[in-house]
Design an enzyme around this catalytic site. Structure first.
Site: not given
Length: 630
Positions: A159-160, A237, A163
């Protein structure tokens, strides 16, 4: 939506952020002027002065905060109390985290980011910060390490990485700086109230009134700041959750992490609330407990159900009761789940791949299918000894220099002289020793991933040492009259990534150029690619060149000319091509792939050049490319 579309979206989000910031500033100026109007009446002088002072406070506050974050992601992690994870750690939880991040970075085709742990935070949360992949930091809380199993940790880290790869991280760190200016007036009000406690008499009333005005206006700043963060963060998100699933090829990991956030009392709320306010939009989970218009994240149950549509609220209640009696332990769950299966074997060193332009462009910053397993295979293919060398502070430089040592003894002697002159005889001897004992038999596909592993310790060296190291690399690459493809690739990647790590804010940008503005640069790039892939065969090189030009500039007729300087001709094209619009970069990647694969095959050396070009131009590729099925 692919990487290039996400980059274009991030650029539009940056523009939207500027507009929202301007509207918030306008609202604050109007509010301050209304209060002044109530006190002094409609007098132009005081109103104009108030407007200028308000704008100055907000502007200087934003500039100050942005400047304080100029060193990139590490500054954010340290301000939140983060502790760096040593490369040679023996702690099983930290070792597991480092392995996951390293494999994720290699699978993504980016340098391994610096890893931090927020030791005093028992909640489950994480964030990525930085201006670019070269200064990126991934930070997790102690609760994340202790409560999540390996699959769940992979989901959070993936997930990070979404980004990191899609431009969100750069926008997030700028948002911290911009919003600080909006909050400045409220901060000043609290400071006035605190330091004015000892004032007595008529002065006390003036101090209290001034502080009250500032705090009221500051509350307006908090309102707009939270609105902006919520508007910028929520949709990204959801996309990051989806990207994590695509990356890890399973929903259980990230869904399990979200369930533990909802099922444990600590949840995802950070204990350091003031710090959480500033970085709320950067976190994996809701760090503030805000809801409604101010929520920076979608509702937790909604995120879980997007991953597991059949999940029901009563299931979360049962997990809460279960974990209240016996909190989960991530390492024990790993033992129960068994070992991670080995990944695929490396292809033959002299083998070739079969690619298509669309497939390669789709993989840029969007690792999927088996990329994670392949990265795991690469990491496990590196011996433990070599891995320890790559992550050791004093051995990383000799290791990378050892990769550049030439096979011919005479050239190698010149290279040794260059190392001794800049870094000393001990470094030169160690580089030769590593080459002889570990690097001669190293599979070609492991060279750039090994450099990626060494990057975190390398960039921690003092600035003068990094400068001397880069000078040494340059001298070694140019020690003879011939610069090999690998020498150029490794040298250029080190130069770009380390220079950006030294001054990350300077290199953070979204390009706006169109292909028609860089015709000659495209021609040079494609001629180098074509020449390197077909040395000694001008006709084949011309066909490769035309295949690439037809894809990127079909209406332009720039004849093929072998580059007089060979691969060094690329030195002139990096800056103009890096300034391309994100969607133009997609076409560029497709054009390069069309050139290298015009004959239906791509050698390991060509794939290294392709990955280097993409890495330098901030379009990271996984270390192994998805092939056309046979």
């Amino acid at each position: 939506m692919n990487f290039f579309e996400r980059q274009a979206q991030a650029r539009r989000a940056s523009t939207r952020l500027v507009v929202l910031f301007a509207l918030a500033v306008l609202a604050i100026v109007i509010a301050v002027n209304l209060m002044v109007l109530l006190v002094v009446g409609p007098q132009p002088g005081p109103l104009a002065a108030t407007t200028l002072v308000t704008l100055a406070v907000i502007g200087l506050g934003s500039l100050f905060r942005i400047a304080s974050l100029g060193s990139g992601g590490e500054q954010v992690a340290q301000q939140l109390g983060g502790v760096p994870v040593p490369e040679d750690t023996t702690d099983p939880r930290l070792r597991r985290l480092r392995n996951v991040v390293e494999e994720m970075a290699i699978a993504s085709g980016v340098p391994v980011p610096r890893i931090y742990v927020l030791e005093h935070e028992s909640a489950i949360n994480a964030f990525a910060a930085g201006y670019s992949t070269s200064d990126a930091v991934v930070a997790v809380t102690r609760g994340t390490l202790e409560r999540l199993n390996r699959d769940e940790l992979q989901g959070v880290v993936a997930h990070e990485f979404s980004h990191i790869l899609n431009g969100d991280m750069r926008l997030n760190i700028r948002l911290v700086g911009v919003l600080f200016g909006i909050l400045m007036i409220g901060i000043i009000g609290r400071k006035i109230l605190w330091h004015g406690r000892g004032v007595r008499g008529s002065g006390a009333l003036a101090v209290f009134g001034l502080a009250l005005v500032a705090i009221v206006v500051g509350s307006l700043g908090v309102f707009f700041g939270r609105m902006i963060k919520a508007g910028v963060s929520r949709s990204r998100e959801v996309l990051a959750d989806a990207s994590a699933v695509q990356f890890t090829r399973q929903t259980q990991g990230i869904a399990g992490a979200l369930k533990k956030i909802g099922g444990l009392e600590t949840g995802s709320r950070l204990a350091r609330r003031e710090d959480a306010e500033e970085v709320a939009h950067m976190l994996f989970g809701d760090g503030m407990g805000l809801s409604g218009l101010f929520a920076t994240h979608p509702p937790l149950l909604q995120r879980i159900q997007a991953l597991e549509p059949g999940f029901r609220p009563e299931q979360l209640s049962r997990l809460q009761a279960q974990w209240l009696a016996s909190p989960p332990d991530g390492l024990q769950e790993d033992v129960a789940m068994g070992l991670v299966p080995p990944g695929e074997a490396l292809p033959p060193a002299a083998g070739a791949l079969s690619l298509t332009p669309q497939m390669v462009a789709a993989q840029v910053a969007r690792p999927h299918d088996d990329d994670y397993d392949r990265a795991h295979a690469l990491v496990t293919s590196v011996s433990q000894t070599l891995h320890d060398v790559a992550t050791h502070r004093d051995a990383a430089m000799p290791l990378l220099l050892g990769l550049l040592l030439d096979a011919e003894a005479g050239v190698r002697g010149k290279q040794r002289t260059e190392i001794v002159a800049r870094l000393g005889a001990a470094v030169a001897t160690e580089a030769e020793h590593l080459r002889q004992t570990h690097l001669l038999d190293l599979h070609p596909m492991l060279r750039l991933p090994l450099a990626a592993m060494a990057f975190p310790v390398l960039r921690r060296r003092p600035r003068p040492e990094i400068g001397a190291f880069l000078d040494t690399v340059h001298a070694m690459v140019h020690a003879d009259d011939h610069v090999s493809l690998f020498e150029y690739c490794l040298g250029r990647l080190l130069e770009v990534q380390l220079r950006e790590a030294l001054d990350p804010a300077r290199h953070a940008r979204f390009g706006r150029r169109k292909p028609g503005n860089v015709v000659q640069e495209f021609a040079t790039l494609l001629s180098v690619v074509a020449h390197c892939g077909n040395p000694g065969d001008r006709a084949a090189a011309q066909r490769a060149y035309l295949a690439g030009m037809q894809r990127v500039l079909p209406r332009d007729h720039v004849p093929y000319a072998p580059p007089a300087r060979g691969v060094l001709a690329l030195d002139d094209v990096w800056e103009p091509l890096d300034a391309l619009d994100p969607l133009a970069k997609q076409v560029m990647v497709e054009a390069i792939t069309a050139a290298v694969s015009h004959d239906g095959r791509v050698s390991v050396a060509e794939s290294e050049l392709l990955r280097t070009i993409c890495g330098v131009l901030h379009c990271p590729l996984p270390p192994t490319l998805e092939q056309v099925p046979r």
